[in-house]
Design a protein around this motif. Structure first.
Motif, PDB file in Angstrom:
ATOM      1  N   ILE A 104       0.813  -1.226   0.000  1.00 62.52           N
ATOM      2  CA  ILE A 104       0.000   0.000   0.000  1.00 62.52           C
ATOM      3  C   ILE A 104       0.843   1.271   0.000  1.00 62.52           C
ATOM      4  CG2 ILE A 104      -1.858   1.313   1.104  1.00 62.52           C
ATOM      5  CD1 ILE A 104      -2.778  -1.312   2.417  1.00 62.52           C
ATOM      6  N   TYR A 105       1.733   1.421   0.998  1.00 65.05           N
ATOM      7  CA  TYR A 105       2.399   2.707   1.211  1.00 65.05           C
ATOM      8  C   TYR A 105       3.869   2.697   0.823  1.00 65.05           C
ATOM      9  CZ  TYR A 105      -1.770   3.574   3.992  1.00 65.05           C
ATOM     10  OH  TYR A 105      -3.069   3.737   4.402  1.00 65.05           O
ATOM     11  N   HIS A 106       4.350   1.580   0.296  1.00 67.18           N
ATOM     12  CA  HIS A 106       5.790   1.459   0.102  1.00 67.18           C
ATOM     13  C   HIS A 106       6.105   0.970  -1.310  1.00 67.18           C
ATOM     14  CE1 HIS A 106       6.017   2.405   4.289  1.00 67.18           C
ATOM     15  NE2 HIS A 106       5.164   1.440   4.558  1.00 67.18           N
ATOM     16  N   THR A 113      12.662  -7.209  -4.092  1.00 63.76           N
ATOM     17  CA  THR A 113      13.621  -6.455  -3.282  1.00 63.76           C
ATOM     18  C   THR A 113      12.997  -5.121  -2.877  1.00 63.76           C
ATOM     19  OG1 THR A 113      15.423  -7.420  -4.557  1.00 63.76           O
ATOM     20  CG2 THR A 113      15.935  -5.436  -3.274  1.00 63.76           C
ATOM     21  N   PRO A 114      13.002  -4.792  -1.593  1.00 62.00           N
ATOM     22  CA  PRO A 114      12.418  -3.505  -1.194  1.00 62.00           C
ATOM     23  C   PRO A 114      13.183  -2.329  -1.797  1.00 62.00           C
ATOM     24  CG  PRO A 114      12.787  -4.923   0.713  1.00 62.00           C
ATOM     25  CD  PRO A 114      13.498  -5.564  -0.440  1.00 62.00           C
ATOM     26  N   HIS A 115      12.457  -1.277  -2.052  1.00 58.06           N
ATOM     27  CA  HIS A 115      13.058  -0.049  -2.575  1.00 58.06           C
ATOM     28  C   HIS A 115      12.762   1.081  -1.592  1.00 58.06           C
ATOM     29  CE1 HIS A 115      14.333   3.032  -5.439  1.00 58.06           C
ATOM     30  NE2 HIS A 115      13.203   3.676  -5.200  1.00 58.06           N
ATOM     31  N   VAL A 116      13.787   1.581  -0.931  1.00 58.68           N
ATOM     32  CA  VAL A 116      13.642   2.738  -0.041  1.00 58.68           C
ATOM     33  C   VAL A 116      13.915   3.975  -0.886  1.00 58.68           C
ATOM     34  CG1 VAL A 116      14.513   3.892   2.013  1.00 58.68           C
ATOM     35  CG2 VAL A 116      14.400   1.385   1.953  1.00 58.68           C
ATOM     36  N   SER A 117      12.860   4.679  -1.247  1.00 60.02           N
ATOM     37  CA  SER A 117      13.024   5.786  -2.194  1.00 60.02           C
ATOM     38  C   SER A 117      13.694   6.983  -1.524  1.00 60.02           C
ATOM     39  CB  SER A 117      11.656   6.198  -2.749  1.00 60.02           C
ATOM     40  OG  SER A 117      11.814   7.258  -3.668  1.00 60.02           O
ATOM     41  N   VAL A 118      14.821   7.385  -2.085  1.00 60.51           N
ATOM     42  CA  VAL A 118      15.562   8.555  -1.598  1.00 60.51           C
ATOM     43  C   VAL A 118      15.915   9.383  -2.829  1.00 60.51           C
ATOM     44  CG1 VAL A 118      17.574   9.371  -0.336  1.00 60.51           C
ATOM     45  CG2 VAL A 118      16.481   7.222   0.344  1.00 60.51           C
ATOM     46  N   ALA A 313      -5.395   9.862   3.228  1.00 63.15           N
ATOM     47  CA  ALA A 313      -6.307  10.473   2.253  1.00 63.15           C
ATOM     48  C   ALA A 313      -6.387   9.646   0.976  1.00 63.15           C
ATOM     49  CB  ALA A 313      -5.853  11.893   1.933  1.00 63.15           C
ATOM     50  N   TYR A 314      -5.240   9.096   0.552  1.00 60.64           N
ATOM     51  CA  TYR A 314      -5.217   8.420  -0.756  1.00 60.64           C
ATOM     52  C   TYR A 314      -4.894   6.934  -0.666  1.00 60.64           C
ATOM     53  CZ  TYR A 314      -4.890  13.335  -2.078  1.00 60.64           C
ATOM     54  OH  TYR A 314      -5.113  14.678  -2.206  1.00 60.64           O
ATOM     55  N   ARG A 315      -4.409   6.498   0.486  1.00 57.59           N
ATOM     56  CA  ARG A 315      -3.991   5.098   0.655  1.00 57.59           C
ATOM     57  C   ARG A 315      -3.034   4.657  -0.453  1.00 57.59           C
ATOM     58  NH1 ARG A 315      -5.864   2.361   4.646  1.00 57.59           N
ATOM     59  NH2 ARG A 315      -5.634   0.318   3.687  1.00 57.59           N
ATOM     60  N   LYS A 316      -2.033   5.477  -0.653  1.00 56.17           N
ATOM     61  CA  LYS A 316      -0.973   5.198  -1.624  1.00 56.17           C
ATOM     62  C   LYS A 316       0.348   5.660  -1.009  1.00 56.17           C
ATOM     63  CE  LYS A 316      -4.161   5.812  -5.477  1.00 56.17           C
ATOM     64  NZ  LYS A 316      -4.577   6.536  -6.690  1.00 56.17           N
ATOM     65  N   PRO A 317       1.475   5.237  -1.563  1.00 54.36           N
ATOM     66  CA  PRO A 317       2.744   5.750  -1.031  1.00 54.36           C
ATOM     67  C   PRO A 317       2.809   7.276  -1.173  1.00 54.36           C
ATOM     68  CG  PRO A 317       3.141   3.907  -2.530  1.00 54.36           C
ATOM     69  CD  PRO A 317       1.691   4.288  -2.671  1.00 54.36           C
ATOM     70  N   GLY A 352       5.869   7.794   7.658  1.00 52.85           N
ATOM     71  CA  GLY A 352       5.577   6.681   6.765  1.00 52.85           C
ATOM     72  C   GLY A 352       5.672   7.057   5.298  1.00 52.85           C
ATOM     73  N   GLY A 353       6.394   8.135   5.008  1.00 57.24           N
ATOM     74  CA  GLY A 353       6.541   8.566   3.624  1.00 57.24           C
ATOM     75  C   GLY A 353       7.994   8.574   3.191  1.00 57.24           C
ATOM     76  N   TYR A 354       8.210   9.126   2.004  1.00 60.35           N
ATOM     77  CA  TYR A 354       9.542   9.229   1.425  1.00 60.35           C
ATOM     78  C   TYR A 354       9.768  10.682   1.025  1.00 60.35           C
ATOM     79  CZ  TYR A 354       9.061   4.244   1.653  1.00 60.35           C
ATOM     80  OH  TYR A 354       8.875   2.983   2.139  1.00 60.35           O
ATOM     81  N   VAL A 355      10.992  11.144   1.195  1.00 56.54           N
ATOM     82  CA  VAL A 355      11.274  12.566   1.003  1.00 56.54           C
ATOM     83  C   VAL A 355      12.350  12.727  -0.059  1.00 56.54           C
ATOM     84  CG1 VAL A 355      11.881  14.728   2.166  1.00 56.54           C
ATOM     85  CG2 VAL A 355      10.728  12.903   3.442  1.00 56.54           C
ATOM     86  N   GLY A 356      12.248  13.808  -0.809  1.00 56.64           N
ATOM     87  CA  GLY A 356      13.231  14.088  -1.848  1.00 56.64           C
ATOM     88  C   GLY A 356      14.087  15.295  -1.517  1.00 56.64           C
TER      89      GLY A 356
END
Lengths: 478, 478
Positions: A104-106, A113-118, A313-317, A352-356
């Motif tokens: 859902i959020y990731h 393989t997990p992807h930790v978005s940076v 609000a969106y139930r998405k990453p 629980g999010g990813y930041v740029g």
């Protein structure tokens, strides 16, 4: 007709080039594509005209085994070419396939393989000429980023007065851009850069439209927009590291309306055989990320504490692609401190999010990373690397918020972050059923200090009364 | 009957004490007050029973000249006492009268002197016994605060386990509090402290109700609430430094409803002859500060960037009485750094509002300033003093926001604040018609560095690329 047996690695690119008509307007008059078949499954990527009478179709196989294809065209000489190839397991180190939404959020690569978005942003880096572009690639080798936000179209903006070496279109006899004739050299260059990012393990978050324009690319007629989208997708979708961003600051493009953005999403969705990630980046107001063609929520916002709200609000990453940039320019979106940038990364992570990331330090030649690339001057990337390593070691599948200060991966791992707070102690609550080892983390000085003993349930822990600290709890029972 | 000619300074207290019945319940059975007349104007403060058969009525004259009075009571021996006094110009240094709203969003004393509100909070400081209370007063002498938020009722809460030396009520024969019988000693003590604050130039922001209670004062029946309000107003309204805060965190008092708060406001409004400032402090949700009996917006919130929004919402002064506290306790409302506290003061100031301080450092005897007073341990007060001096020198009548980073006093003075941003330069816009001298201000290190030359209109200024800096522009033409 091609029928040699060839082998292509899974999530690599099979490319077929054929000769065809060079007269008339091959971009609009010739339809070309291929049907790729594995057993009973058929995938139908569009091909594209690459200039000089050459037509190409690219295909990214996602299943090992025999694939057969046959070309399709409205031109006899391009139709009915058949062949086959064998899709073999990935051979290139780091080839895990395209990134997809996971849990859902990731995010995870196609191989699980997990992807930790940076991410980072260099909007116009591919429009700077080879010397600077190669320096950017060198910088990225040492940098912590695994996603690059980059525009197809060149950028017109403060600090961006230079003309690009190449343009996406050719001019007609009237000297105006002909939006029905692409410049293949431009796209060949662009996809070379995308491929170089791929080879470094960096996702290319391709920004299809943006408002900062002096050439007319932001205000093309709808037919030209649509032709452009199909052309870009035909050329680039086979690159496994592609993400589609419909726009940078879509809401500043006054000539486009909600229905245009909806249509763009649908064109990309229907044209892309691989369903790469799709989103759209805002300035002031959000696009409705709840719409079904949006795979994740791309956000520009300064308040990272709101990430949990956007998740719900969106139930998405949630990917906060722009939270202002580390730098010192006169614009308030580009002059936060490194410490504030690192703080925002941690806040978004705990949410629980990813930041740029992005960087905008004044430079005598106006070479600001955020747009042109080059070298990094700031102090945040080292701390962002520290955070990425921590997450990849302990919570690669992502964190979900459990409180305002804490996030967890199930009951296995907890991360608490205190930001501008400087607690001298804190009341932690962990599951009673498990034992945890704790570490106190200085997010700025990048130290991890183990706490004596193991912990469980609710307990008060002494802390160093300093800001920008975190605590992680690692489950140690089995 | 009293008829000696006495003189009372303007905004001082005239007090009349009479002997009356001590039997029965003087708090509920005896009505007592006086009519004060100056020429054709009549002001009618309520009196109150002060124990031991003594009844008092207090009056704060706001007009110089002869005042005549006559007492009113349902008891013969208290009725019909007449007398007069002369109200003379203020004699006490620093007596500028009560603070009132000025120019919609700001404050001034009754004599027109601007009041730059710089508050702090020691909720239960008057319930700590003389030694600590006197230490608090000593601390306040050196501190930058000119408003103190303080509760009438004692406080039950973490770090607040001690019983108060005095209680506001006496117990009945059943051992329960008798909410119809006040304890005069309690209120005598309370008003002594209010008077001491007044003599130090500190406004007493008196919190009438609050939820943190183990005695039952937060859950009295409505008749008791109303009796209490009238009694407090009768005793304290004549103190010129009084502000009324209906509650601390009103929305956490589950036994009281919107109609109760409305009624409390109206009781205070109708009982207070001087119309001291009135507001109410929230935890999560705001009371509707647009209601007519609210004079200013008292806010608990962490996002000081929203001050302009609240100004516009209610068109009243905004006082962010609680923005979390400098400290290091385990509660997230009480562990921000000094730097963050100072940052919030500046943000609120630039937004055209006023911000309040509080301090919660862990202490071996649980003496935390925020509740008990004592001494200050933090680093923010010195910086708050710096800001207060700056405002009192250059913009005592208050700042109004002109942009996200800037505020001004008309065209005479501009203050820009960059917070966590570290611009190396900034594009300023000042009126073309005037000339300004500029200073670069380091809000943390408390330095003011003049910039060479004078400026006007729109110009780019080099800045030090450091966070927590401000720039002021002082008009130098006439």
């Amino acid at each position: 007709m091609t029928d040699m047996t060839e082998s292509v690695e899974k999530w690599g690119i099979f490319e077929l080039a054929l000769s065809g008509p060079a007269d008339g307007n091959p971009f609009t008059e010739v339809s070309f594509g291929a049907r790729f078949r594995h057993k009973n499954r058929v995938v139908e990527p569009d091909g594209f005209y690459d200039g000089d009478g050459v037509y190409r179709v690219r295909f990214m196989p996602d299943t090992e085994g025999e694939w057969h294809y046959e070309t399709v065209s409205n031109v006899d000489e391009l139709a009915g070419h058949r062949g086959s190839f064998t899709c073999v397991p990935p051979t290139t180190p780091g080839n895990h396939g395209p990134v997809q939404v996971h849990n859902i959020y990731h995010f995870a690569y196609a191989d699980g393989t997990p992807h930790v978005s940076v991410g980072t942003t260099c909007y116009a880096w591919v429009h700077q000429g080879d010397a600077l572009e190669e320096q950017t690639l060198e910088t990225l080798k040492q940098a912590p980023f695994n996603k690059m936000r980059m525009c197809v179209f060149p950028k017109h903006y403060p600090f961006n007065a230079n003309e690009p070496p190449l343009y996406p279109y050719v001019r007609g006899e009237d000297g105006q851009w002909d939006f029905q004739r692409f410049n293949p050299a431009f796209f060949q260059h662009f996809e070379t850069r995308v491929g170089q990012l791929r080879d470094m393990g960096i996702e290319a978050d391709i920004i299809l439209f943006h408002p900062y324009d002096r050439w007319g690319f932001a205000t093309m007629p709808p037919e030209a927009d649509d032709l452009y989208l199909r052309y870009v997708v035909a050329r680039l979708a086979a690159y496994r590291n592609v993400w589609w961003s419909m726009a940078n600051e879509f809401d500043l493009m006054k000539s486009k309306h909600e229905a245009d953005w909806d249509r763009f999403f649908r064109i990309v969705q229907e044209s892309d055989p691989y369903q790469h990630l799709r989103s759209i980046h805002n300035c002031r107001r959000f696009y409705d990320h709840g719409k079904p063609w949006v795979t994740h929520t791309s956000v520009q916002h300064s308040d990272l504490a709101r990430v949990p709200e956007w998740r719900e609000a969106y139930r998405k990453p949630v990917v906060v692609d722009e939270c202002r940039y580390e730098g010192n320019i006169e614009k308030m979106w580009g002059n936060i401190t490194a410490q504030e940038m690192v703080h925002r990364f941690w806040l978004g992570t705990i949410g629980g999010g990813y930041v740029g990331h992005g960087e905008t330090y004044l430079h005598p030649e106006d070479i600001l990373w955020w747009s042109k690339g080059g070298v990094l001057h700031g102090e945040s990337p080292a701390r962002i690397a520290f955070l990425r390593r921590l997450l990849e070691e302990h919570a690669p599948e992502g964190l979900d918020p459990v409180s305002r200060e804490g996030a967890s991966k199930g009951e296995d791992y907890y991360l608490f972050y205190f930001g501008v707070a400087q607690p001298g102690r804190f009341l932690f609550t962990l599951p009673e059923a498990h034992q945890y080892r704790l570490d106190v983390i200085d997010t700025w000085n990048m130290t991890i200090t183990p706490v004596e003993g193991t912990y469980s349930g609710t307990f008060m822990l002494e802390l160093p009364s300093k800001p920008f600290h975190a605590v992680q709890a690692r489950r140690v029972d089995s």
